[in-house]
Design a protein around this motif. Structure first.
Motif, PDB file in Angstrom:
ATOM      1  N   ASP A 115       0.846  -1.259  -0.076  1.00 39.66           N
ATOM      2  CA  ASP A 115      -0.001  -0.101   0.081  1.00 39.66           C
ATOM      3  C   ASP A 115       0.742   1.131  -0.226  1.00 39.66           C
ATOM      4  OD1 ASP A 115      -2.181  -1.554   0.228  1.00 39.66           O
ATOM      5  OD2 ASP A 115      -2.346  -1.612   2.214  1.00 39.66           O
ATOM      6  N   GLY A 116       2.082   1.216   0.417  1.00 30.70           N
ATOM      7  CA  GLY A 116       3.047   2.290   0.299  1.00 30.70           C
ATOM      8  C   GLY A 116       2.717   3.196   2.006  1.00 30.70           C
ATOM      9  N   PHE A 117       3.857   3.799   1.875  1.00 28.64           N
ATOM     10  CA  PHE A 117       3.926   4.610   3.333  1.00 28.64           C
ATOM     11  C   PHE A 117       2.673   5.484   3.506  1.00 28.64           C
ATOM     12  CE2 PHE A 117       8.157   3.502   3.949  1.00 28.64           C
ATOM     13  CZ  PHE A 117       8.356   2.984   5.075  1.00 28.64           C
ATOM     14  N   LYS A 118       2.446   6.193   2.475  1.00 29.48           N
ATOM     15  CA  LYS A 118       1.147   7.169   2.918  1.00 29.48           C
ATOM     16  C   LYS A 118      -0.004   6.495   3.283  1.00 29.48           C
ATOM     17  CE  LYS A 118      -1.068  11.006   0.412  1.00 29.48           C
ATOM     18  NZ  LYS A 118      -1.211  11.795  -0.711  1.00 29.48           N
ATOM     19  N   ARG A 119      -0.598   5.457   2.658  1.00 34.22           N
ATOM     20  CA  ARG A 119      -1.641   4.933   2.836  1.00 34.22           C
ATOM     21  C   ARG A 119      -1.489   4.114   4.448  1.00 34.22           C
ATOM     22  NH1 ARG A 119      -5.311   0.645  -0.513  1.00 34.22           N
ATOM     23  NH2 ARG A 119      -7.132   0.328   0.992  1.00 34.22           N
ATOM     24  N   VAL A 120      -0.397   3.539   4.454  1.00 33.08           N
ATOM     25  CA  VAL A 120      -0.238   2.691   5.997  1.00 33.08           C
ATOM     26  C   VAL A 120      -0.074   3.889   6.743  1.00 33.08           C
ATOM     27  CG1 VAL A 120       1.576   1.681   7.333  1.00 33.08           C
ATOM     28  CG2 VAL A 120       0.931   0.624   5.012  1.00 33.08           C
ATOM     29  N   LEU A 121       0.634   5.101   6.846  1.00 29.86           N
ATOM     30  CA  LEU A 121       0.535   5.845   7.818  1.00 29.86           C
ATOM     31  C   LEU A 121      -1.105   6.512   7.955  1.00 29.86           C
ATOM     32  CD1 LEU A 121       3.449   8.000   7.196  1.00 29.86           C
ATOM     33  CD2 LEU A 121       3.093   6.503   9.111  1.00 29.86           C
ATOM     34  N   GLY A 122      -1.883   6.673   7.028  1.00 26.70           N
ATOM     35  CA  GLY A 122      -3.322   6.944   7.309  1.00 26.70           C
ATOM     36  C   GLY A 122      -3.953   6.035   8.022  1.00 26.70           C
ATOM     37  N   ASN A 123      -3.904   4.564   7.640  1.00 28.20           N
ATOM     38  CA  ASN A 123      -4.381   3.633   8.373  1.00 28.20           C
ATOM     39  C   ASN A 123      -3.889   3.705   9.878  1.00 28.20           C
ATOM     40  OD1 ASN A 123      -5.361   2.559   6.040  1.00 28.20           O
ATOM     41  ND2 ASN A 123      -3.872   1.261   5.777  1.00 28.20           N
TER      42      ASN A 123
END
Length: 256
Positions: free
Chosen positions: A212-220
């Motif tokens: 998912d990439g860092f951006k989506r993981v950090l959003g989660n």
């Protein structure tokens, strides 16, 4: 002859009053007799044994290093330790463990159970598990049931039925989140250090940076963190609203 009595008698000096004593806190053990609680001690010891047994099964059935990396394993290890100490204090009439410790332990096992049942084991969730991880069998199913369902329910029952209310405070809620934040950093660092293609490189689907990439993981992670904080605030509110389940007439003392 006697001297004439003076018409005006001088005022006598005032008698100094004793100094006012300042109120001093007196330990409850100095005025009441602590009560031993064998039933609470037995229940807590059984919870500790269940948590330790579930963790032991996971270590025996899988790779210990990887098993110890999961949040549910770490939270149940903490639960086993806290319940053992709490059982000892209930048996020996000792002071209860600090409310901050009990609240943090309760929050962590509830978080582990909620994430499992709402996200990982829920087919409607975008992060649901697949394959053997979704439907464990044999002793693996036993350990999963114990760690994700039995011990969290037991911890909640202990809090509701065997613990005095009003011991959790709102200022502690943000402190309790330090461990989940540290765990997030651990998971992401672990995933970066392992080679691509390593099994369970990222321990949870919602933390899978490779997919998912860092951006989506950090959003989660942000959404989960807000949910965890809301859960912590809810526990504090319920702790102050619930009745005292261990109040006994004619008996007082330390309770937990």
């Amino acid at each position: 002859m006697t001297a004439p009595i003076p018409r005006d008698i001088p005022d006598l000096p005032a008698i100094p009053s004793p100094p006012a004593l300042k109120p001093a806190p007196v330990p409850a053990t100095a005025v009441v007799t602590p009560v031993r609680r064998p039933a609470a001690a037995a229940f807590r010891l059984s919870v500790a044994l269940a948590a330790a047994g579930g963790v032991a099964l996971e270590l025996l059935l899988g790779e210990p290093t990887r098993a110890l990396s999961y949040f549910v394993i770490q939270s149940n290890l903490l639960l086993a330790l806290v319940m053992t100490l709490s059982a000892r204090r209930a048996w020996t009439t000792g002071r209860p463990l600090p409310g901050a410790v009990m609240g943090a332990t309760l929050l962590y096992v509830v978080i582990a159970a909620s994430v499992h049942h709402l996200l990982l084991a829920n087919e409607a969730s975008p992060f649901s598990l697949t394959g053997d991880a979704a439907t464990p069998t044999g002793w693996q199913a036993v350990s999963h049931a114990v760690l994700h369902t039995v011990t969290p329910i037991a911890a909640v029952l202990d809090w509701l039925l065997l613990t005095s209310p009003g011991r959790l405070h709102l200022r502690q809620a943000s402190t309790w989140l330090l461990y989940p934040m540290a765990y997030l950093a651990f998971c992401l660092t672990r995933g970066e250090l392992l080679l691509p293609g390593t099994p369970d490189r990222y321990l949870y689907p919602f933390l899978d940076v490779g997919q998912d990439g860092f951006k989506r993981v950090l959003g989660n992670a942000l959404l989960l963190g807000l949910s965890f904080y809301a859960l912590a605030v809810l526990l504090v509110a319920l702790d102050h609203a619930r009745p005292n389940p261990i109040r006994h007439r004619g008996k007082t003392g330390f309770r937990l």
